[in-house]
Design an enzyme around this catalytic site. Structure first.
Site, mmCIF file in Angstrom:
data_model
loop_
_atom_site.group_PDB
_atom_site.id
_atom_site.type_symbol
_atom_site.label_atom_id
_atom_site.label_comp_id
_atom_site.label_asym_id
_atom_site.label_seq_id
_atom_site.Cartn_x
_atom_site.Cartn_y
_atom_site.Cartn_z
ATOM 1 N N GLU A 192 -62.307 -8.199 39.631
ATOM 2 C CA GLU A 192 -61.220 -7.220 39.813
ATOM 3 C C GLU A 192 -59.838 -7.866 39.653
ATOM 4 O OE1 GLU A 192 -63.213 -6.020 43.461
ATOM 5 O OE2 GLU A 192 -63.032 -3.933 42.816
ATOM 6 N N GLU A 211 -71.330 -5.901 43.806
ATOM 7 C CA GLU A 211 -71.194 -5.326 45.151
ATOM 8 C C GLU A 211 -72.376 -4.441 45.527
ATOM 9 O OE1 GLU A 211 -68.739 -5.481 42.924
ATOM 10 O OE2 GLU A 211 -66.820 -5.917 43.899
ATOM 11 N N GLY A 259 -64.623 -9.091 43.650
ATOM 12 C CA GLY A 259 -63.164 -9.165 43.724
ATOM 13 C C GLY A 259 -62.584 -10.121 42.687
ATOM 14 N N ALA A 298 -64.926 -11.385 46.948
ATOM 15 C CA ALA A 298 -64.430 -11.432 48.322
ATOM 16 C C ALA A 298 -65.363 -12.328 49.127
ATOM 17 C CB ALA A 298 -64.398 -10.030 48.902
#
Ligand code: HXC
Length: 257
Positions: A111, A131, A108, A63
């Site tokens: 993911e 993260e 992300g 992200a």
């Protein structure tokens, strides 16, 4: 459609191309666009399978940390649904999907790869969920899909430490399915799903749904999901074509619509 995520279709395979140099950081615009592009890939009859690709240099480094850094708790209460929606939209494409991972697939980005059916990665790729080093945890499905894929102990090692996993280790623990030279990642990913173009798409769709939904429930409920989907295929041309072809011509000769 956003210029940062495009759907390109060639020979029955849809490529979801993330294109935000230098690191394909997944900002809110990309996350919104991703949901739309996945819906289109799911619905289009000329797409039998999907490759997710970030280009030759990087899959996605996560992200957009600079965008997230300014968000408050109340911002995130609203935004966190989108974080899960965009990977859910990918996971729910009822067609075979593969991530073609070059460079980094972090946070992300990892993911997104986890939401595909398979992952092909470059021999110099690095995957991970860093993260924790930002004082947060994976928020786009990572704690759940990673643990289901590699088991809870390995997932905890990767998520608690935030360390990067190299291609060979990723292969050994089942985080990726194939490791190839960096220049071959995209073509190897296409090759992996090309066999589904022109195949029995309703049967493949049912198989994916049975396996994925079954993983979320107890065995008896999973068996019931399988039973219903199995019976449902007897209302499709796939079953009619596949079985008639077997009876008339022998195994493996069917041509599906
Ligand atoms: C915003 C990022 C970014 C990110 C890199 N950049 N990753 N910007 N968000 N996730 C930017 C850098 O700030 C830098 O910008 C430029 O991209 C190049 O990065 P460098 O760090 O200079 O490159 P390099 O030394 O090669 O290192 C690459 C890297 C490192 C290993 C990928 O950048 C890195 O560790 N990035 C963060 C990875 C991460 O923590 N991901 C998880 C994010 S949280 P400038 O302007 O300086 O050139 C997350 C939460 C998930 O994903 C929630 C659901 C989506």
């Amino acid at each position: 459609m956003s210029a940062l995520v495009r759907l390109e279709v060639e020979a029955g395979i849809g490529t979801i191309r993330i294109d935000r140099p230098p690191m394909n950081a997944l900002n809110a615009e990309i996350q919104h666009a991703f949901v739309e592009v996945c819906r289109e890939a799911a619905e289009r009859a000329d797409i039998a399978a999907v490759v997710v690709y970030g280009g030759e240099k990087v899959f996605a480094a996560g992200a957009d940390v600079k965008e997230m850094a300014t968000m408050s708790y109340t911002d995130m209460v609203e935004h966190s649904s989108l974080l899960q929606d965009f990977t859910r939209a990918l996971a729910r494409i009822p067609k075979p999907t593969v991530a073609a991972v070059t460079g980094y697939a972090l946070g992300g980005g990892c993911e997104v790869a986890l939401a595909c059916d398979w992952r092909v990665c470059a021999d110099d790729a690095r995957l991970g969920q860093p993260e924790i080093l930002l004082g947060i945890i994976p928020g786009a499905g990572g704690t759940q899909r990673l643990a289901r894929l590699v088991g809870p102990a390995k997932a905890k090692d990767i998520v608690f430490s935030g360390r990067f996993v190299d291609a060979q280790e990723a292969l050994a623990i089942g985080l990726v399915d194939r490791v190839v030279p960096a220049a071959d990642v995209y073509s190897a990913a296409r090759e992996l799903v090309a066999r589904y173009v022109g195949g029995p798409r309703f049967a493949v769709r049912a198989a994916k749904e049975a396996i994925d939904r079954g993983l979320e429930v107890d065995l008896e409920t999973g068996l019931e999901i399988e039973r219903q989907l199995f019976a449902g295929l007897f209302a499709t041309k796939d079953q009619e074509t596949g079985m008639r072809s077997f009876v008339e011509q022998g195994p493996g000769k069917a041509t599906f619509e």
